[in-house]
Design an enzyme around this catalytic site. Sequence first.
Site, PDB file in Angstrom:
ATOM      1  N   LYS A   1     -24.038  -0.060  -2.424  1.00  0.00           N
ATOM      2  CA  LYS A   1     -22.631  -0.289  -2.134  1.00  0.00           C
ATOM      3  C   LYS A   1     -22.559  -0.992  -0.796  1.00  0.00           C
ATOM      4  O   LYS A   1     -22.906  -0.432   0.243  1.00  0.00           O
ATOM      5  CB  LYS A   1     -21.876   1.022  -2.092  1.00  0.00           C
ATOM      6  CG  LYS A   1     -20.467   0.842  -1.583  1.00  0.00           C
ATOM      7  CD  LYS A   1     -19.568   1.973  -2.005  1.00  0.00           C
ATOM      8  CE  LYS A   1     -19.055   1.739  -3.398  1.00  0.00           C
ATOM      9  NZ  LYS A   1     -18.113   2.706  -3.869  1.00  0.00           N
TER      10      LYS A   1
ATOM     11  N   GLY B   1     -14.551  -2.204  -5.086  1.00  0.00           N
ATOM     12  CA  GLY B   1     -13.436  -1.314  -4.798  1.00  0.00           C
ATOM     13  C   GLY B   1     -12.960  -1.550  -3.386  1.00  0.00           C
ATOM     14  O   GLY B   1     -13.390  -2.502  -2.732  1.00  0.00           O
TER      15      GLY B   1
ATOM     16  N   GLY C   1     -15.720  -1.788  -0.812  1.00  0.00           N
ATOM     17  CA  GLY C   1     -16.793  -2.755  -0.880  1.00  0.00           C
ATOM     18  C   GLY C   1     -17.205  -3.055  -2.298  1.00  0.00           C
ATOM     19  O   GLY C   1     -16.555  -2.629  -3.262  1.00  0.00           O
TER      20      GLY C   1
ATOM     21  N   VAL D   1     -20.161  -3.049  -5.324  1.00  0.00           N
ATOM     22  CA  VAL D   1     -21.333  -2.292  -5.743  1.00  0.00           C
ATOM     23  C   VAL D   1     -22.239  -3.187  -6.589  1.00  0.00           C
ATOM     24  O   VAL D   1     -21.774  -3.869  -7.494  1.00  0.00           O
ATOM     25  CB  VAL D   1     -20.940  -1.051  -6.569  1.00  0.00           C
ATOM     26  CG1 VAL D   1     -22.164  -0.188  -6.813  1.00  0.00           C
ATOM     27  CG2 VAL D   1     -19.866  -0.267  -5.845  1.00  0.00           C
TER      28      VAL D   1
ATOM     29  N   ASP E   1     -10.831  10.155  -2.563  1.00  0.00           N
ATOM     30  CA  ASP E   1     -10.502   9.248  -3.662  1.00  0.00           C
ATOM     31  C   ASP E   1     -11.103   9.793  -4.951  1.00  0.00           C
ATOM     32  O   ASP E   1     -11.740   9.081  -5.706  1.00  0.00           O
ATOM     33  CB  ASP E   1     -11.031   7.838  -3.358  1.00  0.00           C
ATOM     34  CG  ASP E   1     -10.494   6.821  -4.363  1.00  0.00           C
ATOM     35  OD1 ASP E   1      -9.465   7.116  -5.013  1.00  0.00           O
ATOM     36  OD2 ASP E   1     -11.100   5.746  -4.499  1.00  0.00           O
TER      37      ASP E   1
ATOM     38  N   GLY F   1     -19.460  -3.343  -9.753  1.00  0.00           N
ATOM     39  CA  GLY F   1     -18.134  -2.832  -9.452  1.00  0.00           C
ATOM     40  C   GLY F   1     -17.676  -3.320  -8.111  1.00  0.00           C
ATOM     41  O   GLY F   1     -18.463  -3.848  -7.319  1.00  0.00           O
TER      42      GLY F   1
END
Lengths: 255, 904
Positions: free
Chosen positions: B97, B77, B80, B82, B187, B75
């Site tokens: 992360k 975001g 940063g 992941v 978030d 992932g």
Amino acid sequence: MASLDEQFAKAQSAWPGVELAREDFEAWLEGRDAKHADELYLACACVKGVPRAHETFEARYFGDLRSLGRFGSDAFIDDVKQELRQRLFFGVNGKPKLEEYGGKGALKQWLAAVATRVALNLKRTHNDERFASLDGDDGLFELPLDEAGPELGHMKEHYRAEFKKAFAEALATLDVEARTYLRQYYLDGLGLVQLAKLYGSSAPTVSRRLSAARAKLLEATRAVLSQRLKVTKVELESILRLIESRLSADALGGR
Amino acid sequence: MSACFTEDMLLSFSEQKLSDADASAVSAHLDGCSDCRIIVSELARGQTEAHVNEPERPLVRGSALGRYLVLEQIGAGGMGVVYAAYDPDLDRRVALKLLRHAGGEKQRARLVREARAMARLSHPNVAPVFGVETLGDRVFVVMEFIVGENARRWAREERTAAEVLDVFVQAGRGLEAAHHAGIVHRDFKPDNMMVRPNGRVSVLDFGLARPAGEGAPGVEVERPASPSSLTETGTVMGTFAYMPPEQRLGLPTDARADQYAFCVSLHEVLYGAPPTEAPKRTPKVGAVVTRVLARGLQPDAAARFPDMQALLVELERARAPARRWGWAVAAAAALGSVAVAGALLGGAEPCAGGEAEVARAWGTEQREAVARAFAAGGTSPDAIRAALDGYRAKWVGAQREACEATRVKGVQSEELLDRRMLCLGARKAALGATARALASGGPSLQRAPLAVAQLPLIDDCADARWLLEAVPPPSDAATRAKLAEVRERLATVNALTELGRVDEGTPLAAAVVAEARQLGYAPLLAEALESQVDLLRWGLETTPIEVAAWHGVQAALQSRDDRLQARAWLNLGDVVGTIMRRPAEGHHLLDVAKTAIDALEAPGLLEAGWYRSTGKLLEIEGDAEAAIASFHQALERYSSDPRTPRGVETWVWRRIAINHQWARQHDLAETAARKAVELAEKDVTGASQLDIALSTLADALRSKHDYEGARSTLARSLALSRKSGSTRRVAINLMTLGELERDAGDLARAEDWFLQLAACAEQLPDPNPYFAQALGLLGSVQLLRKDTATAVRTLTKSVSLFDRFGLQNDLETVPFRLSLVEAELAAAERALAEPRLEHVLGVLGAAKADAKVLAQPRFHAARLAWQTGKRPLAVQLATTALAASAGEEHGEISDWLSKHAAGR
């Protein structure tokens, strides 16, 4: 240790767009420390003039040169960068400086060393006054005494030459390391923790060594001066105490 | 000068990679070459100040990140990328992360702090953060690799309203726990809720969603076309659709922002659309859910629920009828343990033993014993009893929480449980020891509230990182038993210290230090030495204090416990600077302490303590203004912290008053002294400080020539101190009385008070600077009364006593020395007076020129120098004094100068 193929693949993917020939890379690693193979890849690419290598190098490493801010303004740093471009990639007599990077440590740190040297040279050619205080041990002697009140300021002016000489002689009696400790602490502004790290020692040890060096320096200055000067004992003591207080308080920074 | 070394060599030197021979060659070169030396210094600095400006490069499979091996990117975001990674040490899969470069040291430090706070938070509904690591200038958070699906995917299947509510209540509990720990998510969205195959929900990615350059949460967002198009990629800092208005506007946000995001998410999962769009589903939910959503979605944060807990209570009500048995069984199944199911359904609780355990330290028996002791002293035990009951209750809660985390919820390692229990064991020992010391009664009961306030914090035992970073406790049972025993005795030492029972504590402390040293367990030894220093401070011998403080630093360094280290350095700096009276070196050591304190996540009162110690050092150096500034810094921190020990603020205000007075700022001195009195009066146990505060106030009034006010204040103060039975305090009052009458012009009465003072001070044990000071004051008045012969005798005795205590160069003794010079000159003892004056001039020369404290002594010295014929020096001294003086003093000096400067 990773195989050469792996190192090459890893380095290639580390610098996308910078295509160095495999045999160049292999030859370059010869006699250098492959622990920093990625960084050596880029250094080699820069020296060989591989497309996009210089841009990649600058994009990655020149930002860190902000830390040179302690030597001068942004404009000065731009001068340093210009000089660095010339030296790193092309060299002063055709031998690019980057050839010297042997992978002994991180490229970023190596560059910091080179950049500092360039900055110091530039300062010297610019004849910068602020720099003078960094240069010799005058700086150590010149730790500001001005706030100390009129009577002592006067004495310092009066006995300036004798004093400087005594101070230099006294400094020479210390051992090499003690001198370097003092200079790095008071002139270069390293903290106890940084000094301890640099010499693989502990903060209390550094602190004790500094105190000892300072005490010895003052003692030796006192000895030389009292032989040579005809100031009264009280005046001499006052001057020395004053230096001592500057050395121990102000130069500590933060106060 | 030898030729310069290459940068490669210098780099290797700074990283200590050179052979000894090469290193000394470089060393020798550095001595003569300032360029190379500066380069090495820059490198040393660079190693401690990382610069963060690297562009990101994606990591490929197989690359190493610290000890972890990257498996794949899972992932990316706003904060940063992941990666799934493998941890070879623990043979497990983790999620890493890699945080985006945070723009600067400060931002990075904040990220690290928050991630660490998360690592300490252990809650079944919060995705575990194992730690935060830095590699060069990169920061990455190591998290559990959670198998499961996020709530958005989970909701693609048909779910009943009850199922949705269950998932959200769990997630809400996770948020609630984080809020309690001071962490706001910022978030929260369905994508950040992981539903595991067993039904447990964990919330991910706490507190990381902030833009790199800013403290305020972000407005730097990309607005997605629709919520479902929100993917893991993009540079979204907090996701627009879930943000409350205050966050969208970039205004300050708090935990209530998460409530809003929670309700948007709940709405979306229940109705298939966010609140701003038409619902796609019509789930069967009651009016309660609608009400919860309406309130949580209020644009004005103040109109939402006060906290997550209040929201969840409502939501639980909506869920209640559907739940019943299902919940317990599902939870038990989720935890996969039949035994636990049994426990939940009414069997024996595995973690209920705490109550009985702590009752042995503070139970019925101890309560009665303490009540008897207080009754004997004629005071009420209620406040103390309530405080100890509170401590006990907190302990029981913490013990249960720690136990359940491992034994019931299975979210905590056995190792951490072990350390938490050891930590709690130490606190139980402290409680028991305090109870025993109180039960044995005596006059020390006055200090009881202080002792209770100083009990070690129970919350510390929930601090996983702190517990795990320290050296591991010994594992064999015999050593552990011994350890517990020594701890018990150490707790007794601490209780005795807090109660002021020094004579009992001192030998015990020495024994405990010896035992701890023998056990070889550094954290315990560091604590024991810390306690020993505290005790020795009450005594009169100084050298052993410094020795113990240095040993304390050594042990703390070995303990690898960063809090102990920070405390040890602070302690040492304070001891060296204020007790050993070597302020320059004290500042030096406090420098190190500051570095250590700044590195702590929760410095607590240590910062305040640092400013307090620094203030004391500055005061000793005669820099009253800097001291005052530092004391104010300390107060700022003390006043905002509920753990501030009683009496500290009174003490600090008093020092501020005294420093103002020295700086001739009489109005400010009075205000500060009144503040000290006010605080001391408020403190119910404050009889112990009120008299001193009053005498400080009287002193301030005296300086303002309010002699009547000073007299009445002193009368009250003297009465209080006589009642306290403390010779030292009576002495302080007598001193102020004498000074008062002297200033008021009644020299006979002043001499009388000072005679009483000397008689009183003489009773104090040796070495006794108070007696020397008393004689100095007495002699000065005798000099004023023109009783020259007596004055010379008294002052000679005073000064020789000061010298015997090693205070030859102490600024506070200067006025007495000058008085003696004056008396000797009056008695035509020039041969004695002149060298003495020389010495004083030397001491004054070494002190700061602008020290207001020294204006008066400098002027005094100037007049004496004039008298002995050192006229230019006298004028110079008076000029220096004039620059630092104010008010009438200024006038007096300038008059003198105008008369004398011309004729030199």
